[in-house]
Structure formats: C-alpha cells, structure tokens
Design a protein around this motif. Sequence first.
Motif, PDB file in Angstrom:
ATOM      1  N   TYR A 243      16.359 -29.994  45.644  1.00 59.63           N
ATOM      2  CA  TYR A 243      16.931 -29.263  44.526  1.00 59.63           C
ATOM      3  C   TYR A 243      16.415 -27.844  44.442  1.00 59.63           C
ATOM      4  O   TYR A 243      15.248 -27.580  44.674  1.00 59.63           O
ATOM      5  CB  TYR A 243      16.628 -29.979  43.196  1.00 59.63           C
ATOM      6  CG  TYR A 243      17.294 -31.310  43.105  1.00 59.63           C
ATOM      7  CD1 TYR A 243      18.676 -31.397  43.091  1.00 59.63           C
ATOM      8  CD2 TYR A 243      16.555 -32.475  43.077  1.00 59.63           C
ATOM      9  CE1 TYR A 243      19.313 -32.616  43.046  1.00 59.63           C
ATOM     10  CE2 TYR A 243      17.176 -33.705  43.027  1.00 59.63           C
ATOM     11  CZ  TYR A 243      18.549 -33.780  43.019  1.00 59.63           C
ATOM     12  OH  TYR A 243      19.171 -34.980  42.977  1.00 59.63           O
ATOM     13  N   VAL A 261      21.950 -25.305  39.175  1.00 59.59           N
ATOM     14  CA  VAL A 261      21.208 -26.259  40.006  1.00 59.59           C
ATOM     15  C   VAL A 261      21.995 -26.503  41.293  1.00 59.59           C
ATOM     16  O   VAL A 261      23.201 -26.733  41.254  1.00 59.59           O
ATOM     17  CB  VAL A 261      20.977 -27.591  39.253  1.00 59.59           C
ATOM     18  CG1 VAL A 261      20.157 -28.551  40.110  1.00 59.59           C
ATOM     19  CG2 VAL A 261      20.288 -27.342  37.916  1.00 59.59           C
ATOM     20  N   GLU A 263      21.761 -28.198  45.493  1.00 57.67           N
ATOM     21  CA  GLU A 263      21.068 -29.102  46.403  1.00 57.67           C
ATOM     22  C   GLU A 263      21.311 -28.591  47.815  1.00 57.67           C
ATOM     23  O   GLU A 263      22.444 -28.246  48.159  1.00 57.67           O
ATOM     24  CB  GLU A 263      21.662 -30.495  46.231  1.00 57.67           C
ATOM     25  CG  GLU A 263      20.872 -31.574  46.901  1.00 57.67           C
ATOM     26  CD  GLU A 263      21.544 -32.930  46.745  1.00 57.67           C
ATOM     27  OE1 GLU A 263      21.155 -33.837  47.465  1.00 57.67           O
ATOM     28  OE2 GLU A 263      22.471 -33.068  45.926  1.00 57.67           O
ATOM     29  N   VAL A 272      25.126 -28.813  41.828  1.00 60.78           N
ATOM     30  CA  VAL A 272      24.831 -30.064  41.141  1.00 60.78           C
ATOM     31  C   VAL A 272      25.278 -29.884  39.703  1.00 60.78           C
ATOM     32  O   VAL A 272      24.532 -29.417  38.850  1.00 60.78           O
ATOM     33  CB  VAL A 272      23.335 -30.408  41.213  1.00 60.78           C
ATOM     34  CG1 VAL A 272      23.056 -31.741  40.554  1.00 60.78           C
ATOM     35  CG2 VAL A 272      22.890 -30.453  42.659  1.00 60.78           C
ATOM     36  N   ALA A 275      23.623 -32.589  36.984  1.00 64.72           N
ATOM     37  CA  ALA A 275      22.203 -32.696  37.306  1.00 64.72           C
ATOM     38  C   ALA A 275      21.526 -33.798  36.489  1.00 64.72           C
ATOM     39  O   ALA A 275      20.687 -34.529  37.003  1.00 64.72           O
ATOM     40  CB  ALA A 275      21.518 -31.353  37.071  1.00 64.72           C
ATOM     41  N   GLY A 355      12.007 -33.482  41.017  1.00 64.29           N
ATOM     42  CA  GLY A 355      13.119 -32.732  41.607  1.00 64.29           C
ATOM     43  C   GLY A 355      12.794 -31.268  41.836  1.00 64.29           C
ATOM     44  O   GLY A 355      13.658 -30.503  42.249  1.00 64.29           O
TER      45      GLY A 355
END
Length: 457
Positions: A243, A261, A263, A272, A275, A355
């Motif tokens: 992440y 966010v 990935e 994401v 999330a 994360g």
Amino acid sequence: MARATTSFTCSECGHEAARWMGRCPGCSAWNTLVEEVRAAAPPARAGRAAPARPVRLADVSAPAEVRLRTGLGELDRVLGGGFVAGSIVLLGGSPGIGKSTLTGMALGNLAAAGRRTLYVTGEESAAQVRLRAERLAGGALDVPALAETDLETVVATLDAERPELCVIDSVQTLHAADLTGAAGSVGQVREVADRLTRLAKARGIAVVLVGHVTKDGALAGPRVLEHLVDCVLQFEGERERTYRTLRALKNRFGSTSEVGVFEMRQGGLVEVADASARFVGEATRAPGSVVLAAMEGSRPLLVEVQALVSPSELVPPRRIANGIDRNRLALVLAVLGRHAGVGVGGADVFVNVAGGVRVDEPGADLAVALAVAGAARGVALGGGPEAPPVGCFGEIGLTGELRTVGHPDRRLAEARKFGLTPVIAPTGSGPGAAEAPTLRAALRAALPRGAVRAKAA
Ligand code: TYD
Ligand code: MG
C-alpha cells in the motif's frame, strides 16, 4: 562592467546571505550555507522601469480553472479535481516508492485521451522508461519522452512542444549551465523550479516536478522549493509493503486533507477505492489489534492499529511507532498508566498501523490505547477472534477523558458498513456508538470482563 556575483544560500531554509557563515541566520542550522555563483547579468535598469497600475480585485478577471483529469481517481481527488493548467506540482517520495510509475500512468491516460504530454527523464534512459511503460496499461507507450538533463534544452523543448502536462523526473537531475554547482544542489534546484514555473504560467502547461525525499522524510533540496510550487504531493508508504498513500502537503487549488490509497502490483499502481474493506478484512483480531475509524480528509477510512508489549532489558525501554506520531504514543502510554491502570513502564512498546498507512490525527489516540491495553493484558478485544472486530475513535485528554473528534457520524457510518461492533467513541458521538466518557470506561467496554483491573499505576 557586469561581474559574476557570489551569494550563499542555506540548504535547509533557503535563507540568502552575502558571505559565508557557519550558522544560518534563518534557521540556526550549522554548515548549511552553500556558495552560488551567478554568471554576469545584463546591466540593471534601476530607476528606469515604468510604474504598473494595480487593479481592484473585483475587476480582476478570474477564468475558471481548466482541469486535466488523469483518470486516476485517487490522484485527481488529491489534486482537487485534476491538474490545473499552468500549475506546478512537486511530487516527493523516497526512491522506489512509485513516483515514476504514478506519473507514467497519468501521462499514459492523458495521451490515450488525445492530450499532449511530455515525459522528461534525467534519471533513466529513454529505453528504461520504455521498459516501465511496457508494464503499464493505458497509453503509457504513446507518451513522448525526452532523456535530457540540460535545463535550457528542456525549456526550449517545452516551449516548442507545448504539452498540456509535462513531468520532470526528477528536478534534482536538471542542470542550468549558467549556474555553478552540481545538479541537485540548492541553487540548481531552485533555478530549475523557477525557470519551469515561469514557463508553465506563461504557456499554461501543468508541470510535475518529481523530487527525492531524504531519509528523514523531508523533500530534498531547499525547502524554498515548497514555496515556489502550487502544490506539494507526498507519496509515502514502505517499499516492502504494497500500500502507498498520496497526500497533498500544500495545495493552492484544493484541500490538503485528501488522501489517495494505491497498491503496487505487477501492472503498475492500482487505486484502492475500497481501502476500508481491505484493511478490515485483513485485521487480525488477535490481542493487541483494534480497528480505528479514521478520517482522511473528507473520507472515512478504517485501518487496523496493532500493538506489541514485551518485557525489556533496555533502560529506557523501546517506544516504536509506525504510522502514528511518537509523541502521541508517549502521551497515550502516560495516560494509560496514570488514569487507566495499564502501566507498561518497563516494557518495550511497538505500535503499528497496518498496511503502512499513516494516520496523523488525535482521533487515533483511543485506538492506540486499546491496542496497547489488549496487548499488555494478552486478551483480544470484544468477543475475541470469532466475533466482529472492535472499532473505535477518539482523542485522549491528559486527565484521562475522551474528547470528541471531527465527523463522528461519518466514522460511525463507515464502521457500521463494515460490521464493526462495538464502536467505542467519546460521549456525544451519536447513535450507534458505545459511548465512553473516559479512557477507563472505554477499556471496560472493549476488554472482556475481568481483564480490567483497577490497579494503581
Ligand atoms: P518507480 O516508479 O520506478 O519508483 P520511483 O520513481 O519512486 O523511484 O517504481 C518503484 C518500484 O515499483 C520498482 O521497484 C518496481 C515496482 N513496480 C511494480 O511492482 N510494478 C510495476 O508495474 C512497475 C512499473 C513498477
Ligand atoms: Mg523514478
């Protein structure tokens, strides 16, 4: 006769001095002044400039901002709706975090939509950039690239090509020939940013300056760069984790509280959008774990906060915080010991936001406290590993009280959506919350019966 001029600039704060000094008068840092020599300038025209006429603000024409949407929803949102034409954006992040990937994808999407783009690489060869583009979907291979480090050439090319979005990867690799100092030095970086800013404004080109970040997380090069640009984006996360978060530290055209966010996958960065679902799904529910209902800008985000408390031989014992502020951890531990009977004095305490996410808000206090208390007692919160995960949010005051934080309604709605029960929150947070006036009451609500002993610290 015009002569070359010498000045000294602080690499920390950008303060300028006429002579070298050991300590910067601007920021008091030692040994930060670096010499800059500027080639002879044309004779000054002091006293000969005609005065300009100021305009009343109401009479100033303010055309609507033209936004370039990249199609990367998370990036567009953090920017405030896409890149503004003529704006200059500094994108910082440690090596390998994905700056080139992110900008490459944004350019690719724009190229696929028929927009004019340009990718200037001073770091990698055009062939290396091509190899990356091959891994990315979209129109990444259609983006025109220029492998160049000479500032004059880059400026001339920009002026000729007139792209709508141009990425300079990175600002530290460009070099102005009329300035001494290696590429990446204070004076060079500032000159590069200054020249590109003027061109961007004049031609309506949105320019992204990719910048490196030093070990301690500051954008390398002079801080003065942050004042020059319209927007400072920080791309962060740990390289080993998948992440990554993108946040705006400064934004003249939008909010600074939005967070995107992403990935990192095989085919590049994937947004994401859900999330919370990811993080709740991955939450362990073991002793020392709790889900925090955080706010990232206007968006609620559920993240798992984990703690480990283990006996220590060290004096003082370790206090390690990942994803939260260290000072905040110290405060929470002090209040836990003093007002809630959970003393961790002689133990190492590790707190981690799962994360690789960072939460910079006082609303995270309660999650840290509950995670540490659960870890110290060795018990899982709520009904244990089989039950739904426990959620929480709230600021902890120095007298052990819980204080309300912003947007309790949105936090609760998000927690409900993902089935967290109970959601422990300060009194006044609203229906659906297990309200607690103090940290002690919150512990009672979260820990199974018998796990809270009112031991004096
Ligand atoms: P990069 O964008 O080059 O980082 P930066 O420009 O910030 O230094 O990419 C960083 C890492 O991402 C690199 O180690 C390889 C990895 N990566 C993927 O996992 N998938 C991909 O599709 C791409 C392009 C890169
Ligand atoms: Mg790169």
